[in-house]
Motif scaffolding. Structure first.
Motif, PDB file in Angstrom:
ATOM      1  N   LEU A   1     -11.435  39.667 -14.526  1.00 51.65           N
ATOM      2  CA  LEU A   1     -12.017  39.754 -13.200  1.00 51.65           C
ATOM      3  C   LEU A   1     -11.593  40.981 -12.402  1.00 51.65           C
ATOM      4  CD1 LEU A   1     -12.005  36.048 -12.057  1.00 51.65           C
ATOM      5  CD2 LEU A   1     -13.840  37.382 -13.032  1.00 51.65           C
ATOM      6  N   PHE A   2     -10.605  41.700 -12.847  1.00 51.85           N
ATOM      7  CA  PHE A   2     -10.176  42.884 -12.121  1.00 51.85           C
ATOM      8  C   PHE A   2     -10.397  44.119 -12.982  1.00 51.85           C
ATOM      9  CE2 PHE A   2      -7.514  39.552 -10.140  1.00 51.85           C
ATOM     10  CZ  PHE A   2      -8.008  39.656  -8.853  1.00 51.85           C
ATOM     11  N   SER A   3     -10.383  45.266 -12.350  1.00 49.05           N
ATOM     12  CA  SER A   3     -10.581  46.502 -13.109  1.00 49.05           C
ATOM     13  C   SER A   3      -9.474  46.651 -14.134  1.00 49.05           C
ATOM     14  CB  SER A   3     -10.606  47.703 -12.170  1.00 49.05           C
ATOM     15  OG  SER A   3      -9.353  47.823 -11.515  1.00 49.05           O
ATOM     16  N   GLY A   4      -9.847  47.096 -15.315  1.00 47.39           N
ATOM     17  CA  GLY A   4      -8.930  47.066 -16.439  1.00 47.39           C
ATOM     18  C   GLY A   4      -7.986  48.245 -16.504  1.00 47.39           C
TER      19      GLY A   4
ATOM     20  N   LEU B   1     -13.876  33.776  -9.547  1.00 47.63           N
ATOM     21  CA  LEU B   1     -12.561  33.873  -8.923  1.00 47.63           C
ATOM     22  C   LEU B   1     -12.188  32.577  -8.217  1.00 47.63           C
ATOM     23  CD1 LEU B   1     -10.298  35.911  -8.499  1.00 47.63           C
ATOM     24  CD2 LEU B   1     -11.401  36.585  -6.376  1.00 47.63           C
ATOM     25  N   TRP B   2     -13.141  31.970  -7.519  1.00 45.95           N
ATOM     26  CA  TRP B   2     -12.872  30.700  -6.852  1.00 45.95           C
ATOM     27  C   TRP B   2     -12.662  29.567  -7.851  1.00 45.95           C
ATOM     28  CZ3 TRP B   2     -11.430  29.812  -2.080  1.00 45.95           C
ATOM     29  CH2 TRP B   2     -11.685  30.763  -1.116  1.00 45.95           C
ATOM     30  N   VAL B   3     -13.436  29.560  -8.916  1.00 51.73           N
ATOM     31  CA  VAL B   3     -13.293  28.501  -9.927  1.00 51.73           C
ATOM     32  C   VAL B   3     -11.929  28.609 -10.616  1.00 51.73           C
ATOM     33  CG1 VAL B   3     -14.141  27.689 -12.167  1.00 51.73           C
ATOM     34  CG2 VAL B   3     -15.741  28.144 -10.311  1.00 51.73           C
TER      35      VAL B   3
ATOM     36  N   MET C   1     -21.368  36.593  -8.424  1.00 50.48           N
ATOM     37  CA  MET C   1     -20.967  35.947  -9.658  1.00 50.48           C
ATOM     38  C   MET C   1     -19.460  36.043  -9.866  1.00 50.48           C
ATOM     39  SD  MET C   1     -21.974  34.337 -12.245  1.00 50.48           S
ATOM     40  CE  MET C   1     -21.464  33.918 -13.857  1.00 50.48           C
ATOM     41  N   ILE C   2     -18.915  37.223  -9.603  1.00 50.07           N
ATOM     42  CA  ILE C   2     -17.480  37.405  -9.790  1.00 50.07           C
ATOM     43  C   ILE C   2     -16.695  36.576  -8.776  1.00 50.07           C
ATOM     44  CG2 ILE C   2     -15.615  39.096  -9.644  1.00 50.07           C
ATOM     45  CD1 ILE C   2     -17.467  41.093 -10.960  1.00 50.07           C
TER      46      ILE C   2
END
Length: 98
Positions: A61-64, A6-8, A1-2
């Motif tokens: 999308l990345f660790s916060g 990321l691609w979209v 899903m992630i």
């Protein structure tokens, strides 16, 4: 899903970046001031959307880390400002053409 998100978002960033470059080139090459303003406002809208998509990637999308969230928030604010200014100028220049 992630990976799909990321691609979209990556594809949307590439498309809005290309649109921004095209409108920038058009606005610099035209001699009519109304068309120049219209193309510049479309460039601002495209650039604002691009910055918003970059901010969404940074924030969700990345660790916060706190630095990543701050940079994402700055990109989001700058993107919203460009989007608002572009929409305002676009409405002004479309009324000028009529």
């Amino acid at each position: 899903m992630i990976n799909v998100l990321l691609w979209v978002f990556g594809a949307l960033i590439i498309v809005t970046s290309a649109m921004s470059a095209v409108y920038s080139f058009r606005s610099r090459r035209t001699t009519d001031n109304r068309l120049r303003g219209l193309y510049s406002s479309r460039m601002n809208i495209s650039m604002g959307l691009m910055l918003i998509f970059i901010a969404l990637i940074q924030m969700f999308l990345f660790s916060g880390s706190s630095l990543r969230v701050v940079v994402g928030a700055l990109f989001m604010m700058l993107g919203l400002f460009n989007l608002f200014a572009g929409m305002r100028n676009h409405s002004y220049f479309t009324r000028q053409q009529q």
